[in-house]
Design an enzyme around this catalytic site. Structure first.
Site: not given
Ligand SMILES: [Zn+2]
Length: 310
Positions: A78, A239, A262
């Protein structure tokens, strides 16, 4: 040329880590041109410097984690997203715990911090990584593709078997303004059953309704509700902005993800950097800039250029 940037003045922020529950102090300091974004992680007498680059990524299961010599910093995405959106190329980040503070689960507190810090340009040209050939990463039903674009564009599609999320789609052309308005406020989210499982395993200790959207069997448990009806897909885009910054250079390309996260973001960055024929470095001359300004394109953060040479 487009100059590299750092922050104007040192700023500090403190808050709990999502997983450790520890109170963590973080200081952002200006850095010289060519430094990149570097975390200086202190524990006791030791300090290890960890560059925010994909080569230092050690875990992507619950958050993006970088580490070196036995010390790590988790949940950098973030903060990294906010730095990217503000066009900050160089920064020292002193941190005294294993995670970047989660704060309210969004990037909004980091936007406020960077507004307080201000920006300073540095006497060196910024290099962009311009995508030239399409690339794809497939991992089960997750998918990420990257195609050439004159801008930094991101498109995300998510699909959850839950009535509160279901299918969401959003596509953005990144600029500082768009990020601050449309992506930065979107919070981290999790399902109550997963949060309970994580807590039983010593994780998500700092997690609460104050720093995440928590989804129950049938409804959102946060009394204030959602910040956007599609807050979930917006958070995926947030993200992704942070994760793709670990390429080490701002990207000019269009990234599309389906059920992204991710892990696949990191795989895509690794694949990109391992294929130098699929991209090239681009810098912008004064003439390019003049053309952009003439066309009314904001160029300060440099994330929203519309130029003819790519
Ligand atoms: Zn996040």
């Amino acid at each position: 040329m487009i100059f590299q940037c750092t922050i104007h003045q040192t700023v500090m922020i403190s808050g709990v880590g999502l997983h450790s529950g520890q109170r963590i102090n973080m200081t952002l300091r200006p850095a010289e041109a060519g430094t990149g974004i570097v975390f200086h992680r202190t524990e006791g007498e030791r300090t290890v410097s960890i560059e925010a680059l994909s080569t230092n990524v050690i875990d992507t299961r619950l958050a993006t984690v970088i580490g070196k010599s036995g010390l790590s910093v988790s949940t950098i995405e973030h903060l990294m997203a906010a730095l990217t959106a503000f066009g900050i190329d160089n920064l020292h980040i002193d941190i005294d715990g294993p995670e970047v503070p989660i704060l309210d689960g969004s990037a909004l507190p980091y936007v406020a911090l960077l507004e307080q810090a201000g920006l300073r340009s540095l006497p060196r040209s910024r290099k962009y990584l311009a995508v030239r050939k399409p690339m794809t990463v497939i991992d089960g039903e997750k998918r990420a593709t990257m195609i050439p674009s004159r801008f930094f564009r991101l498109t995300a599609d998510i699909a959850f078997d839950h009535p509160c999320i279901a299918q969401q789609h959003r596509s953005v052309k990144l600029s500082t303004e768009l990020f601050c308005r449309d992506l930065a406020p979107a919070r981290t989210f999790g399902f109550l059953r997963e949060v309970e499982f994580l807590k039983a395993n010593g994780l998500a200790r700092g997690g609460s309704l104050e720093n995440a959207v928590v989804i129950g069997e049938e409804r959102i448990l946060n009394p204030e509700g959602l910040r956007f009806s599609d807050e979930f897909v917006r958070h995926k885009l947030l993200d992704a902005v942070g994760d793709f910054s670990l390429a080490g250079f701002p990207i000019l390309g269009h990234i599309k993800t389906f059920k992204g996260g991710h892990d696949i973001n990191h795989q895509m960055v690794e694949q990109l950097l391992a294929a130098p024929e699929a991209w090239r470095f681009v810098e912008f001359s004064d003439r390019d800039l003049e053309e952009a300004l003439h066309a009314g394109v904001p160029v300060f953060a440099g994330t929203d250029l519309a130029l003819h040479k790519i």
